[in-house]
Design a protein around this motif. Structure first.
Motif, PDB file in Angstrom:
ATOM      1  N   THR A 163     -12.619   6.963  16.154  1.00  0.00           N
ATOM      2  CA  THR A 163     -11.870   6.911  14.906  1.00  0.00           C
ATOM      3  C   THR A 163     -12.337   8.019  13.963  1.00  0.00           C
ATOM      4  O   THR A 163     -13.423   8.589  14.124  1.00  0.00           O
ATOM      5  N   THR A 182      -9.227   6.771   3.824  1.00  0.00           N
ATOM      6  CA  THR A 182      -8.844   5.758   4.809  1.00  0.00           C
ATOM      7  C   THR A 182      -9.773   5.828   6.011  1.00  0.00           C
ATOM      8  O   THR A 182      -9.913   6.880   6.642  1.00  0.00           O
ATOM      9  N   ILE A 185      -9.210   5.521  11.295  1.00  0.00           N
ATOM     10  CA  ILE A 185      -7.901   5.947  11.786  1.00  0.00           C
ATOM     11  C   ILE A 185      -8.050   6.258  13.273  1.00  0.00           C
ATOM     12  O   ILE A 185      -8.916   7.030  13.678  1.00  0.00           O
ATOM     13  N   ASP A 195      -4.095   2.983  11.140  1.00  0.00           N
ATOM     14  CA  ASP A 195      -5.233   2.657  10.295  1.00  0.00           C
ATOM     15  C   ASP A 195      -5.748   1.296  10.756  1.00  0.00           C
ATOM     16  O   ASP A 195      -5.062   0.285  10.610  1.00  0.00           O
ATOM     17  N   LEU A 204       0.648   4.821  11.010  1.00  0.00           N
ATOM     18  CA  LEU A 204       0.712   6.002  10.162  1.00  0.00           C
ATOM     19  C   LEU A 204       1.574   7.066  10.841  1.00  0.00           C
ATOM     20  O   LEU A 204       1.334   7.404  12.005  1.00  0.00           O
TER      21      LEU A 204
END
Length: 233
Positions: A163, A182, A185, A195, A204
């Motif tokens: 991520t 954020t 991801i 996310d 996303l």
């Protein structure tokens, strides 16, 4: 017009497990930020400020700083970032293990900034085109109320190996209106990007603009940053 590149290299690479800013990557021992610096110089930047922790200053000079000065003729200014700088009203901050963020980092370098400047991370790769675009934008900035950021499409910044954390941007009429940091991801095998943070799984769009922390400012932003940081404290 002089254009200054400010490189934020004071943070510990906690996710990496060491000081990733000075990890040797290239065939002759080049480190990642060295590629970005040469890209920026080729794009028109002609002043360089490196923000480092005191304990890695000698390593940075030995690894590449002295070599860049010799090969380009550009003197590097070194700014030192420690948690106790500008935080006298909050003495407990002196015990922090990590820096206090981008604004604090820039303020540590303010004595070396006398014109438009760009700020970048030491551990990201941006590409020469990003610096060309930023150099052009710096020519247009007229004061503290004007700033610029080079955004990337999310799909070009994710990895199949884990991520990533990105600043997901909200853009209206080519103006940046918000950035949301954020976490987690993730790129999935079917090509979707989600996310997966504690807020739940959210799809996303691949073309979502994200910040990689490449910013451009007029020097007039510095007193604004000083007031912002004072209010934060």
């Amino acid at each position: 017009m002089d254009k200054t590149l400010v490189v934020m290299a004071a943070g510990l690479g906690s996710r990496y497990g060491g000081v990733k800013q000075i990890e040797r990557l290239g065939p002759a021992g080049e480190i990642l930020m060295e590629y970005a610096i040469y890209d920026a110089l080729a794009a028109g930047f002609n002043k360089l400020v490196l923000i480092v922790k005191p304990e890695i200053l000698s390593d940075v000079k030995e690894l590449f700083g002295d070599r860049i000065e010799q090969s380009t003729g550009i003197k590097i200014d070194y700014a030192l970032q420690t948690p106790d700088r500008f935080t006298e009203s909050r003495p407990e901050f002196r015990y922090r293990a990590k820096p206090l963020g981008t604004v604090h980092c820039v303020l540590c370098a303010k004595e070396f900034i006398d014109g438009p400047f760009a700020v970048m991370n030491a551990d990201d790769y941006y590409g020469r085109e990003a610096f060309r675009v930023m150099a052009a934008e710096l020519e247009r900035l007229s004061g503290a109320k004007n700033a610029a950021m080079v955004a990337y499409e999310l799909k070009n910044t994710v990895s199949p190996y884990g991520t990533v954390t990105r600043g997901v941007c909200k853009v209206e009429n080519e103006l940046l209106t918000a950035v949301k940091e954020t976490y987690k991801i993730k790129l999935f095998p079917d090509g979707t990007i989600k996310d997966t943070s504690e807020d739940g799984v959210v799809l996303l769009p691949p073309e979502t603009p994200v910040s990689m922390n490449l910013w451009g400012f007029h020097r007039d932003i510095l007193p604004v940053m000083e007031q912002y940081f004072a209010d934060f404290l």
